[in-house]
Design a protein around this motif. Sequence first.
Motif, mmCIF file in Angstrom:
data_model
loop_
_atom_site.group_PDB
_atom_site.id
_atom_site.type_symbol
_atom_site.label_atom_id
_atom_site.label_comp_id
_atom_site.label_asym_id
_atom_site.label_seq_id
_atom_site.Cartn_x
_atom_site.Cartn_y
_atom_site.Cartn_z
ATOM 1 N N LEU B 60 -1.447 12.018 42.356
ATOM 2 C CA LEU B 60 -1.350 13.233 41.563
ATOM 3 C C LEU B 60 -2.759 13.773 41.372
ATOM 4 O O LEU B 60 -3.676 13.009 41.055
ATOM 5 N N VAL B 62 -4.810 16.245 39.051
ATOM 6 C CA VAL B 62 -4.784 16.987 37.790
ATOM 7 C C VAL B 62 -6.222 17.332 37.441
ATOM 8 O O VAL B 62 -7.084 16.451 37.435
ATOM 9 N N GLY B 63 -6.457 18.604 37.150
ATOM 10 C CA GLY B 63 -7.814 19.007 36.799
ATOM 11 C C GLY B 63 -8.792 18.724 37.922
ATOM 12 O O GLY B 63 -9.968 18.467 37.676
ATOM 13 N N LEU B 65 -8.980 16.192 39.764
ATOM 14 C CA LEU B 65 -9.260 14.772 39.985
ATOM 15 C C LEU B 65 -8.043 14.077 40.589
ATOM 16 O O LEU B 65 -6.916 14.322 40.155
ATOM 17 N N PRO B 66 -8.266 13.201 41.564
ATOM 18 C CA PRO B 66 -7.137 12.485 42.162
ATOM 19 C C PRO B 66 -6.801 11.223 41.369
ATOM 20 O O PRO B 66 -7.689 10.462 40.972
ATOM 21 N N PHE B 67 -5.520 11.022 41.142
ATOM 22 C CA PHE B 67 -5.039 9.781 40.529
ATOM 23 C C PHE B 67 -4.068 9.151 41.493
ATOM 24 O O PHE B 67 -3.024 9.733 41.807
ATOM 25 N N HIS B 68 -4.422 7.989 41.966
ATOM 26 C CA HIS B 68 -3.554 7.294 42.903
ATOM 27 C C HIS B 68 -2.567 6.456 42.122
ATOM 28 O O HIS B 68 -2.954 5.649 41.288
ATOM 29 N N ILE B 69 -1.312 6.679 42.393
ATOM 30 C CA ILE B 69 -0.257 6.000 41.647
ATOM 31 C C ILE B 69 0.433 5.025 42.585
ATOM 32 O O ILE B 69 0.944 5.424 43.630
#
Lengths: 79, 79
Positions: B60, B62-63, B65-69
């Motif tokens: 994802l 957001v803003g 920035l990558p967030f790996h889930i």
Amino acid sequence: MSKATALFFHAGCPVCVSAEQQFVQALDPERYSVDVVHLGQEKARIAEAERFGVKSVPALVVGGLPFHINFGAALADLK
Amino acid sequence: MSKATALFFHAGCPVCVSAEQQFVQALDPERYSVDVVHLGQEKARIAEAERFGVKSVPALVVGGLPFHINFGAALADLK
């Protein structure tokens, strides 16, 4: 409408905390209140995290499901 | 207030998609519109994902920035 609780488990890395708080704050405040838990400081809650299936931190529990987030820290932010 | 776009990149695992849509839908709809991108079907957008620092899916952004889930799938759900 009563709010659901989203749980955010982490272990204190400052860069990770700031990055992930941006993520946590993107959650809908009308539907979720977020309980941020520092497992390094609140070891008694490790068992609670485990019950939700949390295997690593940082992790977010939403709707009872664990989501492991491995943003980590950009090397550039550590310089 | 104009909405920010949150990007959700995935590669189609049905179990993962359903679990992660729960997560995506927890975002504040007043502030975010979510663009769900199946990189297996939209290969032209892989470069876009890379520009945000996405290294793996599902992720994802957001803003910016990558967030790996890495929720993945529970084995029980695959049976």
